[in-house]
Design a protein around this motif. Structure first.
Motif, PDB file in Angstrom:
ATOM      1  N   GLU A  15       0.821  -1.217   0.000  1.00 32.27           N
ATOM      2  CA  GLU A  15       0.000   0.000   0.000  1.00 32.27           C
ATOM      3  C   GLU A  15       0.849   1.258   0.000  1.00 32.27           C
ATOM      4  OE1 GLU A  15      -3.095   0.305   2.826  1.00 32.27           O
ATOM      5  OE2 GLU A  15      -4.273  -1.313   1.948  1.00 32.27           O
ATOM      6  N   ASN A  16       2.032   1.191   0.603  1.00 29.67           N
ATOM      7  CA  ASN A  16       2.923   2.344   0.608  1.00 29.67           C
ATOM      8  C   ASN A  16       3.673   2.495  -0.712  1.00 29.67           C
ATOM      9  OD1 ASN A  16       3.015   4.019   2.989  1.00 29.67           O
ATOM     10  ND2 ASN A  16       3.516   2.165   4.115  1.00 29.67           N
ATOM     11  N   GLY A  17       3.616   1.452  -1.544  1.00 32.35           N
ATOM     12  CA  GLY A  17       4.416   1.431  -2.769  1.00 32.35           C
ATOM     13  C   GLY A  17       4.316   2.699  -3.580  1.00 32.35           C
ATOM     14  N   THR A  18       3.096   3.153  -3.883  1.00 35.93           N
ATOM     15  CA  THR A  18       2.917   4.376  -4.661  1.00 35.93           C
ATOM     16  C   THR A  18       2.131   5.444  -3.910  1.00 35.93           C
ATOM     17  OG1 THR A  18       1.030   3.262  -5.702  1.00 35.93           O
ATOM     18  CG2 THR A  18       3.071   3.379  -6.963  1.00 35.93           C
ATOM     19  N   ALA A  19       1.242   5.040  -3.018  1.00 33.44           N
ATOM     20  CA  ALA A  19       0.365   6.008  -2.351  1.00 33.44           C
ATOM     21  C   ALA A  19       1.150   7.063  -1.586  1.00 33.44           C
ATOM     22  CB  ALA A  19      -0.596   5.277  -1.416  1.00 33.44           C
ATOM     23  N   ILE A  20       2.285   6.674  -1.025  1.00 32.87           N
ATOM     24  CA  ILE A  20       3.062   7.617  -0.221  1.00 32.87           C
ATOM     25  C   ILE A  20       3.686   8.724  -1.071  1.00 32.87           C
ATOM     26  CG2 ILE A  20       5.313   6.449  -0.334  1.00 32.87           C
ATOM     27  CD1 ILE A  20       5.511   6.983   2.713  1.00 32.87           C
ATOM     28  N   LEU A  21       3.750   8.505  -2.384  1.00 33.81           N
ATOM     29  CA  LEU A  21       4.330   9.509  -3.277  1.00 33.81           C
ATOM     30  C   LEU A  21       3.418  10.713  -3.470  1.00 33.81           C
ATOM     31  CD1 LEU A  21       5.645   7.195  -6.157  1.00 33.81           C
ATOM     32  CD2 LEU A  21       7.040   8.339  -4.434  1.00 33.81           C
ATOM     33  N   PHE A  22       2.099  10.509  -3.296  1.00 33.94           N
ATOM     34  CA  PHE A  22       1.118  11.505  -3.722  1.00 33.94           C
ATOM     35  C   PHE A  22       0.370  12.131  -2.551  1.00 33.94           C
ATOM     36  CE2 PHE A  22       1.241   8.135  -7.048  1.00 33.94           C
ATOM     37  CZ  PHE A  22       1.930   8.870  -8.006  1.00 33.94           C
ATOM     38  N   TYR A  23      -0.223  13.288  -2.852  1.00 33.38           N
ATOM     39  CA  TYR A  23      -1.111  13.950  -1.900  1.00 33.38           C
ATOM     40  C   TYR A  23      -2.504  13.360  -2.094  1.00 33.38           C
ATOM     41  CZ  TYR A  23      -3.506  17.643   0.652  1.00 33.38           C
ATOM     42  OH  TYR A  23      -4.277  18.328   1.553  1.00 33.38           O
ATOM     43  N   LEU A  24      -2.915  12.496  -1.179  1.00 30.14           N
ATOM     44  CA  LEU A  24      -4.156  11.749  -1.317  1.00 30.14           C
ATOM     45  C   LEU A  24      -5.371  12.614  -0.966  1.00 30.14           C
ATOM     46  CD1 LEU A  24      -2.965   8.449   0.409  1.00 30.14           C
ATOM     47  CD2 LEU A  24      -3.080   8.905  -2.044  1.00 30.14           C
ATOM     48  N   ALA A  25      -6.489  12.311  -1.622  1.00 32.15           N
ATOM     49  CA  ALA A  25      -7.760  13.008  -1.358  1.00 32.15           C
ATOM     50  C   ALA A  25      -7.588  14.517  -1.438  1.00 32.15           C
ATOM     51  CB  ALA A  25      -8.320  12.591  -0.003  1.00 32.15           C
ATOM     52  N   ALA A  26      -6.973  14.980  -2.521  1.00 33.35           N
ATOM     53  CA  ALA A  26      -6.674  16.408  -2.684  1.00 33.35           C
ATOM     54  C   ALA A  26      -7.928  17.269  -2.668  1.00 33.35           C
ATOM     55  CB  ALA A  26      -5.902  16.627  -3.985  1.00 33.35           C
ATOM     56  N   ASP A  27      -9.082  16.693  -3.052  1.00 23.82           N
ATOM     57  CA  ASP A  27     -10.335  17.465  -3.083  1.00 23.82           C
ATOM     58  C   ASP A  27     -10.801  17.891  -1.697  1.00 23.82           C
ATOM     59  OD1 ASP A  27     -10.428  17.292  -5.811  1.00 23.82           O
ATOM     60  OD2 ASP A  27     -11.832  15.609  -5.855  1.00 23.82           O
ATOM     61  N   THR A  28     -10.295  17.239  -0.664  1.00 22.00           N
ATOM     62  CA  THR A  28     -10.679  17.610   0.703  1.00 22.00           C
ATOM     63  C   THR A  28      -9.787  18.705   1.281  1.00 22.00           C
ATOM     64  OG1 THR A  28      -9.303  15.835   1.627  1.00 22.00           O
ATOM     65  CG2 THR A  28     -11.613  15.315   1.176  1.00 22.00           C
ATOM     66  N   LYS A  29      -8.897  19.249   0.423  1.00 17.66           N
ATOM     67  CA  LYS A  29      -8.025  20.374   0.807  1.00 17.66           C
ATOM     68  C   LYS A  29      -7.116  19.985   1.985  1.00 17.66           C
ATOM     69  CE  LYS A  29     -10.259  22.695  -2.316  1.00 17.66           C
ATOM     70  NZ  LYS A  29      -9.662  22.974  -3.629  1.00 17.66           N
ATOM     71  N   GLN A  30      -6.992  20.913   2.969  1.00 14.93           N
ATOM     72  CA  GLN A  30      -6.074  20.652   4.078  1.00 14.93           C
ATOM     73  C   GLN A  30      -6.625  19.666   5.098  1.00 14.93           C
ATOM     74  OE1 GLN A  30      -7.521  23.580   3.395  1.00 14.93           O
ATOM     75  NE2 GLN A  30      -7.902  24.807   5.236  1.00 14.93           N
ATOM     76  N   TRP A  77     -14.183   9.765  -0.807  1.00 15.09           N
ATOM     77  CA  TRP A  77     -14.529   8.371  -1.084  1.00 15.09           C
ATOM     78  C   TRP A  77     -13.477   7.646  -1.917  1.00 15.09           C
ATOM     79  CZ3 TRP A  77     -14.692   6.578  -6.011  1.00 15.09           C
ATOM     80  CH2 TRP A  77     -14.779   7.523  -7.020  1.00 15.09           C
ATOM     81  N   ILE A  78     -12.723   8.417  -2.726  1.00 19.87           N
ATOM     82  CA  ILE A  78     -11.732   7.787  -3.612  1.00 19.87           C
ATOM     83  C   ILE A  78     -10.659   7.032  -2.819  1.00 19.87           C
ATOM     84  CG2 ILE A  78     -10.110   9.729  -3.735  1.00 19.87           C
ATOM     85  CD1 ILE A  78      -9.946   9.172  -6.773  1.00 19.87           C
ATOM     86  N   LEU A  79     -10.509   7.371  -1.533  1.00 22.65           N
ATOM     87  CA  LEU A  79      -9.524   6.680  -0.694  1.00 22.65           C
ATOM     88  C   LEU A  79      -9.828   5.194  -0.566  1.00 22.65           C
ATOM     89  CD1 LEU A  79      -9.252   9.387   2.100  1.00 22.65           C
ATOM     90  CD2 LEU A  79      -7.402   8.711   0.561  1.00 22.65           C
ATOM     91  N   LEU A  80     -11.098   4.825  -0.685  1.00 22.91           N
ATOM     92  CA  LEU A  80     -11.459   3.405  -0.601  1.00 22.91           C
ATOM     93  C   LEU A  80     -10.909   2.613  -1.783  1.00 22.91           C
ATOM     94  CD1 LEU A  80     -15.127   3.251   0.712  1.00 22.91           C
ATOM     95  CD2 LEU A  80     -13.035   2.504   1.856  1.00 22.91           C
ATOM     96  N   THR A  81     -10.722   3.292  -2.914  1.00 27.57           N
ATOM     97  CA  THR A  81     -10.175   2.615  -4.092  1.00 27.57           C
ATOM     98  C   THR A  81      -8.656   2.734  -4.137  1.00 27.57           C
ATOM     99  OG1 THR A  81     -10.376   4.582  -5.521  1.00 27.57           O
ATOM    100  CG2 THR A  81     -12.285   3.132  -5.354  1.00 27.57           C
ATOM    101  N   PHE A  82      -8.156   3.930  -3.844  1.00 29.36           N
ATOM    102  CA  PHE A  82      -6.718   4.176  -3.790  1.00 29.36           C
ATOM    103  C   PHE A  82      -6.429   5.073  -2.595  1.00 29.36           C
ATOM    104  CE2 PHE A  82      -2.952   6.726  -4.822  1.00 29.36           C
ATOM    105  CZ  PHE A  82      -2.035   5.734  -5.089  1.00 29.36           C
ATOM    106  N   PRO A  83      -5.694   4.563  -1.580  1.00 31.32           N
ATOM    107  CA  PRO A  83      -4.858   3.371  -1.639  1.00 31.32           C
ATOM    108  C   PRO A  83      -5.456   2.109  -1.009  1.00 31.32           C
ATOM    109  CG  PRO A  83      -4.248   4.665   0.255  1.00 31.32           C
ATOM    110  CD  PRO A  83      -5.388   5.399  -0.414  1.00 31.32           C
ATOM    111  N   PHE A  84      -6.538   2.234  -0.198  1.00 30.78           N
ATOM    112  CA  PHE A  84      -6.952   1.115   0.645  1.00 30.78           C
ATOM    113  C   PHE A  84      -7.408  -0.106  -0.150  1.00 30.78           C
ATOM    114  CE2 PHE A  84      -7.682   4.671   3.746  1.00 30.78           C
ATOM    115  CZ  PHE A  84      -6.699   4.284   4.641  1.00 30.78           C
ATOM    116  N   GLY A  85      -8.199   0.099  -1.203  1.00 30.52           N
ATOM    117  CA  GLY A  85      -8.721  -1.034  -1.956  1.00 30.52           C
ATOM    118  C   GLY A  85      -7.690  -1.758  -2.793  1.00 30.52           C
TER     119      GLY A  85
END
Length: 370
Positions: A18-33, A186-194
């Motif tokens: 799960e850390n393979g690629t997810a840690i590279l990016f700012y996840l759930a950017a639509d939720t802002k800070q 909601w996208i977090l359920l698909t990337f990275p968790f799913g």
């Protein structure tokens, strides 16, 4: 000989995967800070998804997702879904290969062609999958501790680097309220968790089957904490605007670290650690495709599929996008919604409902006989 891995190796494999690629990016950017809050919130449904995955496997303990789909949905629909999942594993591997090939080009060796960098990476991965999954799982345990050590170390260096870490960047907290965060995250359920679904292919190899559910839930909770902390680091160091628009916010964060002269340009060292994480993630995806294909065509020796599948992954990694920004856009705007959502969430939930309906009618039939 049956493949055997321990519960600890399963936990380490999930966390590194799960850390393979997810840690590279700012996840759930639509939720802002409030992205770090969104990750913590969606860790709960992520745990529920792991319960669904393990429930399916507990109903078919000698199978994997490729072999129990026909048993649940019937011969034609089931085999079609099995093929789709194998293709998904290959496609996901090609996306991760593209991510890390581009990371190498952008950070260290911009003069080299993309195909050459990807070719070297896939050659190493091909050899690793040919050797076998047991070796990979044994190696991933010490790597997890190395990764966590560097994660903690970089956090320490960031907060000690002058004028770099500003916790006030997180304000205002919950600026749009919880409903907004839930709706946009909601996208977090698909990337990275799913994305961990390919590792369900390893469940039947775990030597302690009763510990599988506990292991995957524990790994998911730890991952939620790591990703949430990672988002806090991004916002506190880069600021919201730069963190959400940067191609590799993690890389930009590491470049801010300056602790004397001994720890200048720490980003190069971290890139090496990240490449190992990418190596493991691609290897697990390719192995899942190998095992799924072997199960479908009744092939006893899985390792001989390593070379052809690795070649397909290499070619596909080049074809999926003409440039890296397009690759990222496809991933977040299309792959997560139209591939991850049905394959990682909708179909497993539907499958578990069908399994329980079948069990209900079977039990009712048996009761009528008695």
């Amino acid at each position: 000989m049956k493949t055997k891995i321990s519960a600890l190796e399963l936990i380490a494999s999930i966390m590194v995967f799960e850390n393979g690629t997810a840690i590279l990016f700012y996840l759930a950017a639509d939720t802002k800070q409030d992205a770090w809050i969104a990750i913590l919130i969606y860790t709960i449904p992520a745990v529920i998804m792991q319960i669904i995955y393990t429930s399916l496997w507990y109903n078919y303990p000698n199978d994997n997702i490729v072999t129990y789909m026909p048993k649940i949905f019937g011969k034609y629909i089931g085999y079609f879904l099995s093929i789709i999942y194998i293709l998904f594993f290959i496609y996901d591997a090609s996306r991760v290969l593209r991510d890390f090939s581009e990371l190498m080009l952008i950070s260290s060796i911009p003069a080299l062609p993309l195909t050459l960098v990807a070719g070297v990476l896939i050659a190493i991965i091909c050899y690793a999958t040919f050797i076998g999954i047991e070796t990979l799982c044994r190696t991933v345990v010490p790597f997890l501790f190395i990764f966590l050590f560097f994660f903690i170390l970089t956090f320490f260096f960031l907060i000690t680097t002058p004028y770099t870490f500003n916790i006030n960047n997180l304000k205002p907290i919950l600026h749009s309220g919880l409903p907004f965060i839930i709706a946009k995250g909601w996208i977090l359920l698909t990337f990275p968790f799913g994305e961990v679904l390919p590792l369900t292919m390893l469940y039947s190899s775990v030597t302690e089957p009763k510990k599988v559910r506990k292991s995957v839930i524990m790994a998911t909770i730890f991952e939620g904490l790591i990703h949430s902390t990672n988002c806090i680091i991004f916002i506190s160091t880069l600021g919201l605007k730069f963190a959400s628009t940067s191609l590799f916010p993690l890389l930009e964060t590491f470049r801010l670290i300056h602790v004397g002269t001994a720890f200048d340009r720490l980003d190069i060292l971290i890139i090496i650690v990240l490449l190992f994480g990418g190596f493991f993630k691609i290897s697990f995806l390719i192995y899942a495709a190998m095992l799924g294909t072997a199960s479908l065509i009744k092939l006893n020796n899985v390792k001989y599929l390593s070379i052809p599948i690795s070649i397909i992954v290499l070619i596909l990694s080049k074809l999926i996008a003409s440039n890296y920004p397009q690759h990222i856009k496809i991933g977040f705007d299309y792959t997560a919604k139209y591939i991850h959502l049905p394959l990682l969430i909708a179909i497993p939930i539907t499958a578990l409902i069908i399994v329980n309906i079948k069990k209900f009618f079977l039990q009712k039939k048996n009761n009528n006989k008695t």
